[in-house]
Design a protein around this motif. Structure first.
Motif, PDB file in Angstrom:
ATOM      1  N   GLY A  67       0.810  -1.214   0.000  1.00 55.91           N
ATOM      2  CA  GLY A  67       0.000   0.000   0.000  1.00 55.91           C
ATOM      3  C   GLY A  67       0.839   1.258   0.000  1.00 55.91           C
ATOM      4  O   GLY A  67       1.938   1.312  -0.521  1.00 55.91           O
ATOM      5  N   LYS A  68       0.311   2.272   0.643  1.00 54.39           N
ATOM      6  CA  LYS A  68       0.899   3.608   0.633  1.00 54.39           C
ATOM      7  C   LYS A  68       2.119   3.699   1.548  1.00 54.39           C
ATOM      8  O   LYS A  68       2.127   3.153   2.633  1.00 54.39           O
ATOM      9  CB  LYS A  68      -0.182   4.584   1.095  1.00 54.39           C
ATOM     10  N   LEU A  69       3.128   4.422   1.084  1.00 50.48           N
ATOM     11  CA  LEU A  69       4.308   4.661   1.911  1.00 50.48           C
ATOM     12  C   LEU A  69       3.965   5.621   3.042  1.00 50.48           C
ATOM     13  O   LEU A  69       3.273   6.620   2.815  1.00 50.48           O
ATOM     14  CB  LEU A  69       5.425   5.301   1.079  1.00 50.48           C
ATOM     15  N   PRO A  70       4.452   5.364   4.256  1.00 47.88           N
ATOM     16  CA  PRO A  70       4.246   6.335   5.343  1.00 47.88           C
ATOM     17  C   PRO A  70       4.964   7.649   5.027  1.00 47.88           C
ATOM     18  O   PRO A  70       6.063   7.652   4.477  1.00 47.88           O
ATOM     19  CB  PRO A  70       4.883   5.659   6.555  1.00 47.88           C
ATOM     20  N   GLU A  71       4.333   8.768   5.363  1.00 44.37           N
ATOM     21  CA  GLU A  71       4.890  10.106   5.167  1.00 44.37           C
ATOM     22  C   GLU A  71       4.652  10.888   6.444  1.00 44.37           C
ATOM     23  O   GLU A  71       3.560  10.852   6.997  1.00 44.37           O
ATOM     24  CB  GLU A  71       4.164  10.848   4.038  1.00 44.37           C
ATOM     25  N   ARG A  72       5.689  11.582   6.904  1.00 47.92           N
ATOM     26  CA  ARG A  72       5.516  12.369   8.120  1.00 47.92           C
ATOM     27  C   ARG A  72       6.515  13.506   8.149  1.00 47.92           C
ATOM     28  O   ARG A  72       7.529  13.473   7.459  1.00 47.92           O
ATOM     29  CB  ARG A  72       5.674  11.503   9.362  1.00 47.92           C
ATOM     30  N   LEU A  73       6.206  14.499   8.945  1.00 44.54           N
ATOM     31  CA  LEU A  73       7.114  15.619   9.164  1.00 44.54           C
ATOM     32  C   LEU A  73       8.006  15.281  10.342  1.00 44.54           C
ATOM     33  O   LEU A  73       7.521  14.860  11.402  1.00 44.54           O
ATOM     34  CB  LEU A  73       6.318  16.899   9.465  1.00 44.54           C
ATOM     35  N   ASP A  74       9.308  15.427  10.190  1.00 49.62           N
ATOM     36  CA  ASP A  74      10.240  15.259  11.299  1.00 49.62           C
ATOM     37  C   ASP A  74      10.314  16.604  12.024  1.00 49.62           C
ATOM     38  O   ASP A  74      10.817  17.587  11.467  1.00 49.62           O
ATOM     39  CB  ASP A  74      11.616  14.847  10.784  1.00 49.62           C
ATOM     40  N   ASP A  75       9.789  16.658  13.225  1.00 49.53           N
ATOM     41  CA  ASP A  75       9.724  17.917  13.977  1.00 49.53           C
ATOM     42  C   ASP A  75      11.111  18.471  14.296  1.00 49.53           C
ATOM     43  O   ASP A  75      11.275  19.670  14.483  1.00 49.53           O
ATOM     44  CB  ASP A  75       8.943  17.723  15.276  1.00 49.53           C
ATOM     45  N   THR A  90      14.054  18.098  12.332  1.00 45.58           N
ATOM     46  CA  THR A  90      14.763  18.623  11.160  1.00 45.58           C
ATOM     47  C   THR A  90      13.867  19.432  10.234  1.00 45.58           C
ATOM     48  O   THR A  90      14.374  20.087   9.326  1.00 45.58           O
ATOM     49  CB  THR A  90      15.365  17.473  10.329  1.00 45.58           C
ATOM     50  N   MET A  91      12.559  19.352  10.424  1.00 41.73           N
ATOM     51  CA  MET A  91      11.565  19.976   9.555  1.00 41.73           C
ATOM     52  C   MET A  91      11.628  19.395   8.145  1.00 41.73           C
ATOM     53  O   MET A  91      11.227  20.035   7.183  1.00 41.73           O
ATOM     54  CB  MET A  91      11.707  21.497   9.527  1.00 41.73           C
ATOM     55  N   GLY A  92      12.126  18.189   8.036  1.00 43.82           N
ATOM     56  CA  GLY A  92      12.145  17.490   6.757  1.00 43.82           C
ATOM     57  C   GLY A  92      10.953  16.548   6.661  1.00 43.82           C
ATOM     58  O   GLY A  92      10.356  16.175   7.667  1.00 43.82           O
ATOM     59  N   VAL A  93      10.615  16.165   5.444  1.00 46.35           N
ATOM     60  CA  VAL A  93       9.545  15.207   5.210  1.00 46.35           C
ATOM     61  C   VAL A  93      10.186  13.836   5.076  1.00 46.35           C
ATOM     62  O   VAL A  93      11.053  13.629   4.223  1.00 46.35           O
ATOM     63  CB  VAL A  93       8.760  15.549   3.927  1.00 46.35           C
ATOM     64  N   ARG A 111      11.631  -1.159   2.335  1.00 51.91           N
ATOM     65  CA  ARG A 111      12.055  -0.944   3.725  1.00 51.91           C
ATOM     66  C   ARG A 111      13.566  -0.983   3.906  1.00 51.91           C
ATOM     67  O   ARG A 111      14.066  -1.191   5.002  1.00 51.91           O
ATOM     68  CB  ARG A 111      11.405  -1.948   4.672  1.00 51.91           C
ATOM     69  N   LYS A 112      14.297  -0.778   2.845  1.00 53.73           N
ATOM     70  CA  LYS A 112      15.751  -0.756   2.957  1.00 53.73           C
ATOM     71  C   LYS A 112      16.245   0.614   3.394  1.00 53.73           C
ATOM     72  O   LYS A 112      17.304   0.721   3.999  1.00 53.73           O
ATOM     73  CB  LYS A 112      16.384  -1.160   1.629  1.00 53.73           C
ATOM     74  N   ILE A 113      15.498   1.657   3.057  1.00 53.29           N
ATOM     75  CA  ILE A 113      15.852   3.022   3.447  1.00 53.29           C
ATOM     76  C   ILE A 113      14.572   3.787   3.777  1.00 53.29           C
ATOM     77  O   ILE A 113      13.476   3.347   3.442  1.00 53.29           O
ATOM     78  CB  ILE A 113      16.600   3.792   2.329  1.00 53.29           C
ATOM     79  N   SER A 114      14.744   4.920   4.424  1.00 49.82           N
ATOM     80  CA  SER A 114      13.703   5.947   4.436  1.00 49.82           C
ATOM     81  C   SER A 114      14.342   7.170   3.780  1.00 49.82           C
ATOM     82  O   SER A 114      15.568   7.278   3.708  1.00 49.82           O
ATOM     83  CB  SER A 114      13.207   6.257   5.851  1.00 49.82           C
ATOM     84  N   ILE A 115      13.525   8.040   3.257  1.00 44.38           N
ATOM     85  CA  ILE A 115      14.017   9.233   2.563  1.00 44.38           C
ATOM     86  C   ILE A 115      13.568  10.454   3.346  1.00 44.38           C
ATOM     87  O   ILE A 115      12.393  10.559   3.705  1.00 44.38           O
ATOM     88  CB  ILE A 115      13.432   9.337   1.140  1.00 44.38           C
ATOM     89  N   GLU A 116      14.491  11.345   3.615  1.00 40.23           N
ATOM     90  CA  GLU A 116      14.132  12.614   4.242  1.00 40.23           C
ATOM     91  C   GLU A 116      14.376  13.727   3.233  1.00 40.23           C
ATOM     92  O   GLU A 116      15.501  13.922   2.768  1.00 40.23           O
ATOM     93  CB  GLU A 116      14.955  12.878   5.495  1.00 40.23           C
ATOM     94  N   TYR A 117      13.307  14.404   2.864  1.00 43.54           N
ATOM     95  CA  TYR A 117      13.396  15.531   1.933  1.00 43.54           C
ATOM     96  C   TYR A 117      13.460  16.819   2.730  1.00 43.54           C
ATOM     97  O   TYR A 117      12.609  17.062   3.585  1.00 43.54           O
ATOM     98  CB  TYR A 117      12.171  15.579   1.018  1.00 43.54           C
ATOM     99  N   ARG A 118      14.461  17.641   2.430  1.00 44.51           N
ATOM    100  CA  ARG A 118      14.567  18.968   3.036  1.00 44.51           C
ATOM    101  C   ARG A 118      14.542  19.984   1.901  1.00 44.51           C
ATOM    102  O   ARG A 118      15.233  19.825   0.907  1.00 44.51           O
ATOM    103  CB  ARG A 118      15.852  19.099   3.844  1.00 44.51           C
ATOM    104  N   PHE A 119      13.741  21.013   2.099  1.00 45.36           N
ATOM    105  CA  PHE A 119      13.499  21.965   1.017  1.00 45.36           C
ATOM    106  C   PHE A 119      14.099  23.327   1.308  1.00 45.36           C
ATOM    107  O   PHE A 119      14.140  23.768   2.447  1.00 45.36           O
ATOM    108  CB  PHE A 119      11.992  22.094   0.764  1.00 45.36           C
ATOM    109  N   ALA A 120      14.541  23.966   0.237  1.00 47.13           N
ATOM    110  CA  ALA A 120      15.086  25.316   0.287  1.00 47.13           C
ATOM    111  C   ALA A 120      14.401  26.146  -0.793  1.00 47.13           C
ATOM    112  O   ALA A 120      13.757  25.591  -1.682  1.00 47.13           O
ATOM    113  CB  ALA A 120      16.592  25.277   0.040  1.00 47.13           C
ATOM    114  N   VAL A 142       9.021  26.675   5.706  1.00 45.81           N
ATOM    115  CA  VAL A 142       9.383  25.297   5.961  1.00 45.81           C
ATOM    116  C   VAL A 142       8.083  24.526   5.964  1.00 45.81           C
ATOM    117  O   VAL A 142       7.023  25.072   6.217  1.00 45.81           O
ATOM    118  CB  VAL A 142      10.122  25.109   7.303  1.00 45.81           C
ATOM    119  N   ILE A 143       8.178  23.271   5.678  1.00 48.64           N
ATOM    120  CA  ILE A 143       6.968  22.445   5.743  1.00 48.64           C
ATOM    121  C   ILE A 143       6.663  22.218   7.208  1.00 48.64           C
ATOM    122  O   ILE A 143       7.476  21.719   7.956  1.00 48.64           O
ATOM    123  CB  ILE A 143       7.182  21.119   4.994  1.00 48.64           C
ATOM    124  N   ALA A 144       5.500  22.641   7.608  1.00 45.95           N
ATOM    125  CA  ALA A 144       5.086  22.466   9.008  1.00 45.95           C
ATOM    126  C   ALA A 144       3.600  22.257   9.083  1.00 45.95           C
ATOM    127  O   ALA A 144       2.868  22.529   8.207  1.00 45.95           O
ATOM    128  CB  ALA A 144       5.470  23.695   9.818  1.00 45.95           C
TER     129      ALA A 144
END
Length: 183
Positions: A37-45, A47-50, A91-100, A181-183
């Motif tokens: 199904g769907k990949l989990p997505e969350r905000l890391d409080d 780092t403010m990354g997704v 499930r080998k990695i998770s990805i953290e996206y940080r935006f500028a 920032v994504i919040a």
């Protein structure tokens, strides 16, 4: 432009090295079951990354992006971005996206800020991964064009089932503020 290309190449090299170490490192003795199904997505409080993927993944690949920048577009549309998402699904990695939003400051405009706000609204709706992919495949051809307008972002979001809403539209319209920032 040469400095940006060098920075982009350095980021791509770091991402490649991190993925290689994380995926093929000696600690992967038991293969985790792929996510259904769907990949989990969350905000890391912190780092403010997704963060996309299993929070328990042993390796997190951090990707720094400006939505108007040509280097992330190349990374995301050449297959590398999709490969990271597939590794996250496995499930080998998770990805953290940080935006500028440095292209807005350098070239003028507010397209990066508006795109980041749209991605934040998509995260709240549980549709970040889908909008992220579409944003880069529909990015304006040149960084110098402030192409992520309200209308363009609403049009792109309209391609993601269930994303367009009054809250989404408000987030995009109100995104001309300062450092977002994504919040």
């Amino acid at each position: 432009m040469g400095e940006m290309r060098n920075l982009g190449c350095a980021v791509a090299a770091c991402v490649t090295a991190a993925v290689a170490i994380g995926v093929f490192g000696p600690w992967w003795k038991d293969e985790p079951k792929p996510l259904a199904g769907k990949l989990p997505e969350r905000l890391d409080d912190r780092t403010m990354g997704v963060v996309v993927g299993d929070p328990a993944a042993r390796t997190t690949v951090t990707v720094f992006e400006d939505p108007r920048c040509a280097m992330p577009r190349e990374f995301e549309t050449s297959g590398s971005g999709a490969h990271l998402v597939e590794l996250a699904r496995q499930r080998k990695i998770s990805i953290e996206y940080r935006f500028a939003t440095f292209i807005d400051e350098k070239q003028g405009g507010s397209g990066s800020k508006k795109a980041v706000a749209a991605l934040g609204a998509a995260l709240e709706a549980g549709k970040f991964t889908e909008l992220h992919r579409l944003s880069y495949s529909n990015q304006p051809a040149s960084e110098e064009v402030d192409g992520f307008t309200d209308a363009r972002l609403r049009s792109i979001a309209g391609k993601v089932p269930g994303l367009r809403s009054a809250a989404f539209d408000r987030a995009v319209t109100n995104a001309a503020g300062e450092d977002l920032v994504i919040a």
